[in-house]
Design an enzyme around this catalytic site. Structure first.
Site, mmCIF file in Angstrom:
data_model
loop_
_atom_site.group_PDB
_atom_site.id
_atom_site.type_symbol
_atom_site.label_atom_id
_atom_site.label_comp_id
_atom_site.label_asym_id
_atom_site.label_seq_id
_atom_site.Cartn_x
_atom_site.Cartn_y
_atom_site.Cartn_z
ATOM 1 N N SER A 140 154.860 -2.349 -51.138
ATOM 2 C CA SER A 140 155.481 -2.964 -52.302
ATOM 3 C C SER A 140 154.892 -4.362 -52.429
ATOM 4 O O SER A 140 153.988 -4.730 -51.687
ATOM 5 C CB SER A 140 156.995 -3.009 -52.130
ATOM 6 O OG SER A 140 157.337 -3.834 -51.038
ATOM 7 N N LYS A 167 155.236 -5.478 -47.489
ATOM 8 C CA LYS A 167 155.694 -6.230 -48.646
ATOM 9 C C LYS A 167 154.589 -7.229 -48.955
ATOM 10 O O LYS A 167 154.349 -8.160 -48.195
ATOM 11 C CB LYS A 167 157.010 -6.953 -48.321
ATOM 12 C CG LYS A 167 157.877 -7.260 -49.507
ATOM 13 C CD LYS A 167 159.247 -7.790 -49.082
ATOM 14 C CE LYS A 167 160.144 -6.687 -48.490
ATOM 15 N NZ LYS A 167 161.389 -7.216 -47.890
#
Lengths: 364, 364, 364, 364
Positions: free
Chosen positions: B226, B159
């Site tokens: 992401s 992330k």
């Protein structure tokens, strides 16, 4: 009697340059065209105008070449356009032309194609035994014309009748306890059962008004039926293999037991002389595949292989779009080509959650 | 040091009954949980609140068992939830727990998992060399902690940081000719290149600010990144195989060259001791597959195998939804199970139109 | 007996900071909360999880303050959250708290609010006379408890029962010629007719099983009914004006004859002491509007004022999203504030294509 | 010189029966048609093929009547079709025909319409000063031809050029620090600023390459610009009022300060002799409204009147669809007719979140 077929990618719904080139180059004669099947890039639903645009473009292309006004072109050439190129599906059409005469002597089986239609239906007949029986009659007659035994018929593409009923008749039928079924669901269902009856997939004894949309164990493995409000009679397009035909095309079919039934796809390809060595056809094999036609839908029971799917509860994307994306990807992954024709809503087309698959290929 | 993993179907984003049962039955201890990866049934986009709902349910489940307030649970357990169960994808989570100590003697390689994070980034570093280098440093350090050689790292789930910049700094950077790149696209891209650098998939000499989102020949085959606006530092989750680990899990990876690359999937399965005989794993083989994790997106060049696709010009359905539906169906058709984790937006994750695939399975 | 109400904008479905501040500041006491009505930014359909997320956040906020486990909070406070903030609609909640006792002497009418529920229903009762009559009974009883004459009831918000039927019972009912109606459409319809009966909008003689979803001239102008599969009994929330209440709130209602009926909106505002001089309330007037609640849907006849609309044939966007966007914009344009609550599916709620509108405002 | 206009509802994108009747009945002569503006029921996005279908149908209708091949019809008649009939919007076209000669003596001002185009642009000019200046020149010249002072121009509808650049030129421009702006955003923006310059809404001194898509205080209140990839020159359609024209039409415009600016709508109607007494025009007044044309978009700052909107973070429905639904409903609620033309993407068209509105009506 030979059939030639051409897979033509399109740049948009109105792109007819592929067919135009074939006509201009003399490869295909307009008066020999039988049908055009294809996928256009709309949503496949009620407000999908890409099919209208594609048909208009085809009519404008063919009208002068057939010496007809555009509005009459579809009396001569069947257009079966399915909206929805979800996921990796590539917009394309497959054009079929027929020429020559039947061979006198039997030879290796080759593909033939023909068209027919039922008599006009009344609204009360739709979705019930009369529609099933008349459809079966017309299908059987067409098979016979095409010199096809039931086992040699591999794809029956139909546009089913939905005659309009007036409001009074609708109310009267409801009051009489036999509500009209002149809707898309029941018309498709009875069309498919009609094919099943004609080809011996079900027997007459299996059938009654009650089994329609109720007994899902009854189905056809070769039907691919849509339905069109306002249509009086059902239009039929049949593909099969005859030993009196020539050319280099063959067609085969299988029944997918679910959307993941890749082994059925491979078995069908093998039957057509295209055994898959690894996971996918080789480029040489792939070049022999002319058309891949499947009919299916999201399993109405809400699961696949015991796993819950979410296609039926998504209010942003219609389940038909989800399921076309999924099945087309599975088929394309075996064939290796994203030109796949999957259409949806599959009442009595194969088992629940599965459906018929037909492939047209050049013979080895 | 052993890792245990459990694939748990869910009835909805807030369904944590599967994990609750494991905890209640003592199969898993809350303090041994490392991470939860899963697919929830939202749209995967900006207004996908199913991930929030799932995380809230997981926090409420784990907080009392960890003796933490709900808001602190994610400091201890990493949640990597991806929205979008398009097509046949079935909502599910895979839960990972870690226990035991490292073996003193080498044995057969078994899966390990670990977490780390980078230092905090400034907005100007994002999408540029400093983010790449610091990511690489943290990834290399984590690999070393987990006793993994670069070749033994098979999935790095991240992330990525997107520190917020004030308006003045944004304008100043633009005026200075080096506009800020603190957006999702560039953060993901630099994260992936950081992984690639750490694992030797690219060399330092290949890299510069200019190659980010420009030279697509540079990529990682194990990253799955992401990015999250407001995040100061990048969170890293790594899966690999160590000969000092025990348990029965192994992880492997491959790079799909496109969305139809079914042969790469089969080769990876074979490597994991799961050779596909026909088109699909047998039920026995399938039972050994714990997790299938892919990262990909619609080929930005607009075609697949030379055929036009329409995913990028559809204003009704986002291309991420189209491409997840397609790739997940392809993967599910080989594995035979619709519990597939595909996430999208894949800058420098595998070649254009392709992407990394990791599979976790029980060793034979 | 006084009611206080607070309009609280939200930053997302899980945002409860507005209510938290009111509670923390002692403006509202948790044990005096009656209900929370609001709009969340989902699609308003089957896969709208924003309502679940909002309810979970409200439960987590209120549970410790009410000394209840989260799962019991809704036994005490009614949450009526409607998904779908299409167009200009701004996500928000309106929170209602009740305190004090009834005045002994009549005074100017002020708003009261109360809750009740019906007895549990059997599946066969839903959508038929028994549901209508029991709903009417419970509504009448609640009105009486709240000391409201029928003309003083202005909004009855209900969550209708849909008890689950087993498959056998369903088949048996169909065979008996009285198919079960335990679905959302019929539950909403009978709920609305129940309100209409209780308040004298229809007479008992007008009603029969046959008129449900058939005679659209029968409707309530104050009902706003949803329905929830699995719910055994219908939950009722009533707003009206009593001369024994105090506080500064008043509620009024009108019936929109169609989605463009801006004159009805203006007349209602005038009744509430908020006459519109030009096209929109002034900022001072607008500050007095606490809540705007409408129920409507796309005219099922396919046109508005004789002009065709396309809401019902759009397979990309559900008609409920289209019609909420349109009606909310019309209402917001008069009020001047995008915090508008419009919910859809409106069987027997006002005339076809129209629907009930209630506004809560501070008295002048 | 007089202009006649006809508002024609359509049953679908290909429905040209309204215009066909006008032509067949001799009410309109094909060679006098100037333009057709209208709304079709697509999504208004990249894959909206309803505009193509509508244009094809119009071409097929007009080609034989103009003695031209279909592909040449648009050289003579301008089609400005906007996709997206969200919410209550009713699909329709407005057809304009021109006849007669200029009056020698001044009279009451009446509407005129005319067309022009710019010179071809190079890719490097788009979105920069050269596009603005050449657009301004062509607009000013057309105004002069139509004998319109700047204050008498009320609607300038344009299709902006986006000449294609080759890849090398694109890279070279980027390297040179002046990246090409030949995209829809910048072309629309510069078109609007060109109109603003021609009509004195901005001065030459206000303008530079830097203000384009940056200084939103600069805008036109009469422009309505789209842009079309591949178009070399910008096409211009102008509506204004001249005292040398005859007929019974007048056009006026206003600038909405936001999507709720109903008072501006009412003021414009009053200016056109259509004062709104209550909330809506009377049926008699409404019958005099021929066309309502607005350009706007979701406020990019994410709020309206201080309230958050969710149009820009919805990945299921494009913000253009949300905002068209909302604004069209507001306009229709005042006019009382759902035949409203709202198009979106409004860079430098009115203030942020607002936009230009033009109304064409029959003079009292």
């Amino acid at each position: 009697m030979r059939v030639d077929a051409f897979k033509l990618p399109t740049d948009g719904p109105a792109d007819v340059r592929g067919l135009q080139a074939l006509l201009d180059d003399g490869v295909v004669r307009a008066d020999r065209l039988v049908c055009v099947l294809g996928k256009t890039e709309g949503n496949g639903g009620r407000n999908d105008f890409t099919r209208d645009l594609a048909m208009r473009a085809l009519e404008d292309l063919l009208a002068p070449r057939l010496g007809l006004p555009p509005a009459r072109v579809q009396d001569r050439v069947v257009f079966s356009l399915s909206g929805g190129t979800e996921g990796l599906v590539s917009p394309h059409v497959v054009v079929f032309a027929r020429s020559g005469t039947w061979s006198k002597e039997p030879g290796p089986k080759r593909m033939v194609v023909g068209t027919a239609h039922t008599r006009p239906f009344t609204p009360a007949e739709i979705g019930r035994t009369p529609q099933i029986e008349e459809t079966a009659r017309a299908v059987a007659e067409l098979a016979s014309e095409l010199r096809l035994a039931p086992a040699d018929v591999h794809l029956v593409q139909m546009k089913g009748a939905i005659p309009k009923a007036d409001h009074e008749a609708t109310l009267a039928a409801r009051r009489a306890g036999a509500p009209l079924r002149n809707d898309m669901v029941h018309s498709r269902a009875a069309s498919a059962l009609g094919v099943a009856l004609a080809l011996g997939e079900v027997t007459r004894a299996d059938l009654s008004d009650d089994v329609v949309c109720d007994d899902w164990s009854l189905y056809s493995g070769v039907a691919s039926c849509s339905a069109k409000p306002g249509l009086q009679r059902t239009e039929i397009l049949m593909f099969g293999n005859s030993d009196r035909a020539s050319g280099d095309l063959v067609v085969g079919h299988t029944v997918l037991k679910d959307i993941l039934d890749v082994d059925a796809v491979r078995a069908l390809l093998a039957e057509l002389g295209l055994p898959v060595a690894g996971g996918q056809l080789t480029p040489e094999q792939r070049a022999r595949v002319v058309g891949v036609f499947a009919k299916s839908e999201a399993d109405p029971r809400g699961s696949i292989r015991g796993r819950r799917h979410t296609m039926l509860s998504d209010d942003d994307i219609d389940d038909t779009r989800h399921s076309r994306a999924a099945l087309a990807a599975v088929l394309a992954s075996v064939v290796g080509d994203p030109c796949i024709y999957v259409s949806t809503r599959a009442e009595h087309h194969g088992p629940l959650g599965g459906g018929p698959l037909a492939i047209i290929a050049r013979a080895p």
